[in-house]
Scaffold this motif. Structure first.
Motif, PDB file in Angstrom:
ATOM      1  N   VAL A  70       0.859  -1.180   0.000  1.00  0.00           N
ATOM      2  CA  VAL A  70       0.000   0.000   0.000  1.00  0.00           C
ATOM      3  C   VAL A  70       0.895   1.230   0.000  1.00  0.00           C
ATOM      4  O   VAL A  70       1.656   1.454   0.943  1.00  0.00           O
ATOM      5  CB  VAL A  70      -0.943   0.000   1.221  1.00  0.00           C
ATOM      6  N   GLY A  71       0.820   2.041  -1.053  1.00  0.00           N
ATOM      7  CA  GLY A  71       1.709   3.181  -1.239  1.00  0.00           C
ATOM      8  C   GLY A  71       1.505   4.308  -0.242  1.00  0.00           C
ATOM      9  O   GLY A  71       0.503   4.363   0.480  1.00  0.00           O
ATOM     10  N   LYS A  72       2.450   5.239  -0.218  1.00  0.00           N
ATOM     11  CA  LYS A  72       2.393   6.394   0.676  1.00  0.00           C
ATOM     12  C   LYS A  72       1.111   7.185   0.439  1.00  0.00           C
ATOM     13  O   LYS A  72       0.702   7.388  -0.712  1.00  0.00           O
ATOM     14  CB  LYS A  72       3.579   7.327   0.437  1.00  0.00           C
ATOM     15  N   ASP A  73       0.492   7.624   1.539  1.00  0.00           N
ATOM     16  CA  ASP A  73      -0.710   8.468   1.503  1.00  0.00           C
ATOM     17  C   ASP A  73      -1.877   7.810   0.774  1.00  0.00           C
ATOM     18  O   ASP A  73      -2.807   8.495   0.369  1.00  0.00           O
ATOM     19  CB  ASP A  73      -0.394   9.830   0.860  1.00  0.00           C
ATOM     20  N   SER A  74      -1.844   6.504   0.587  1.00  0.00           N
ATOM     21  CA  SER A  74      -2.943   5.796  -0.064  1.00  0.00           C
ATOM     22  C   SER A  74      -3.996   5.403   0.950  1.00  0.00           C
ATOM     23  O   SER A  74      -3.764   5.428   2.153  1.00  0.00           O
ATOM     24  CB  SER A  74      -2.428   4.552  -0.787  1.00  0.00           C
ATOM     25  N   GLN A  75      -5.156   5.004   0.429  1.00  0.00           N
ATOM     26  CA  GLN A  75      -6.286   4.674   1.276  1.00  0.00           C
ATOM     27  C   GLN A  75      -6.951   3.406   0.750  1.00  0.00           C
ATOM     28  O   GLN A  75      -7.260   3.309  -0.432  1.00  0.00           O
ATOM     29  CB  GLN A  75      -7.256   5.850   1.234  1.00  0.00           C
ATOM     30  N   ARG A  85       0.487  -4.051  -5.765  1.00  0.00           N
ATOM     31  CA  ARG A  85       0.909  -2.696  -5.382  1.00  0.00           C
ATOM     32  C   ARG A  85      -0.193  -1.675  -5.606  1.00  0.00           C
ATOM     33  O   ARG A  85      -0.819  -1.652  -6.662  1.00  0.00           O
ATOM     34  CB  ARG A  85       2.130  -2.313  -6.204  1.00  0.00           C
ATOM     35  N   ILE A  86      -0.400  -0.818  -4.604  1.00  0.00           N
ATOM     36  CA  ILE A  86      -1.263   0.360  -4.740  1.00  0.00           C
ATOM     37  C   ILE A  86      -0.329   1.553  -4.838  1.00  0.00           C
ATOM     38  O   ILE A  86       0.460   1.801  -3.923  1.00  0.00           O
ATOM     39  CB  ILE A  86      -2.211   0.505  -3.535  1.00  0.00           C
TER      40      ILE A  86
END
Length: 143
Positions: A70-75, A85-86
């Motif tokens: 889950v990437g940075k600042d993702s929801q 990967r998000i």
């Protein structure tokens, strides 16, 4: 137990004992999120690392499958199933999870104030509630 947890993480679920979890600074993981990093499919066991990067948010009762990132600042919306990967700053939802737009970001730029009294009170209350358990088990067993 081997999990790498960053600073100021808000985690409301147990980390896995496998040590395959990495959570970045300021991330938030809501209750009942499955972070085990394993999946059994028939006679095959799939195992992989899970990453929740800085300031990402994972909603209640979501499942992060083996290899989820889950990437940075993702929801991640509640009840979603994430594999793969998000990218940073995106919002995903569903099972399997799909992109639904941009992440809405934090509600406020500053973190809430720390309240160590609640932590101490919660720990003491837990001890008081749990203290009679062993004694009552012995009494019930002797009957």
């Amino acid at each position: 137990v081997g999990a790498r947890i960053g600073r100021d993480v808000d985690i409301h679920t147990l980390p896995p004992v496998t040590g395959l979890l990495s959570v970045g600074d300021g991330a938030s993981i809501e209750p009942e999120v499955d972070l085990s990093g394993c999946w059994i499919d028939g006679d095959q066991v799939h195992i992989g690392e899970i990453r929740v990067r800085a300031r990402a948010r994972v909603g209640t009762r979501s499942m992060l499958g083996p290899g989820a990132d889950v990437g940075k600042d993702s929801q991640v919306a509640p009840g979603s199933y994430v594999t793969g990967r998000i990218p940073d700053g995106q919002a995903w939802s569903g099972a399997p999870a799909r992109r639904t737009g941009k992440s809405r970001g934090p509600w406020t730029p500053e973190a809430p104030p720390r309240a160590p009294g609640y932590l101490i009170g919660y720990g003491l209350a837990s001890a008081v509630i749990a203290a009679p358990m062993p004694a009552s088990a012995v009494l019930l067993r002797s009957r």
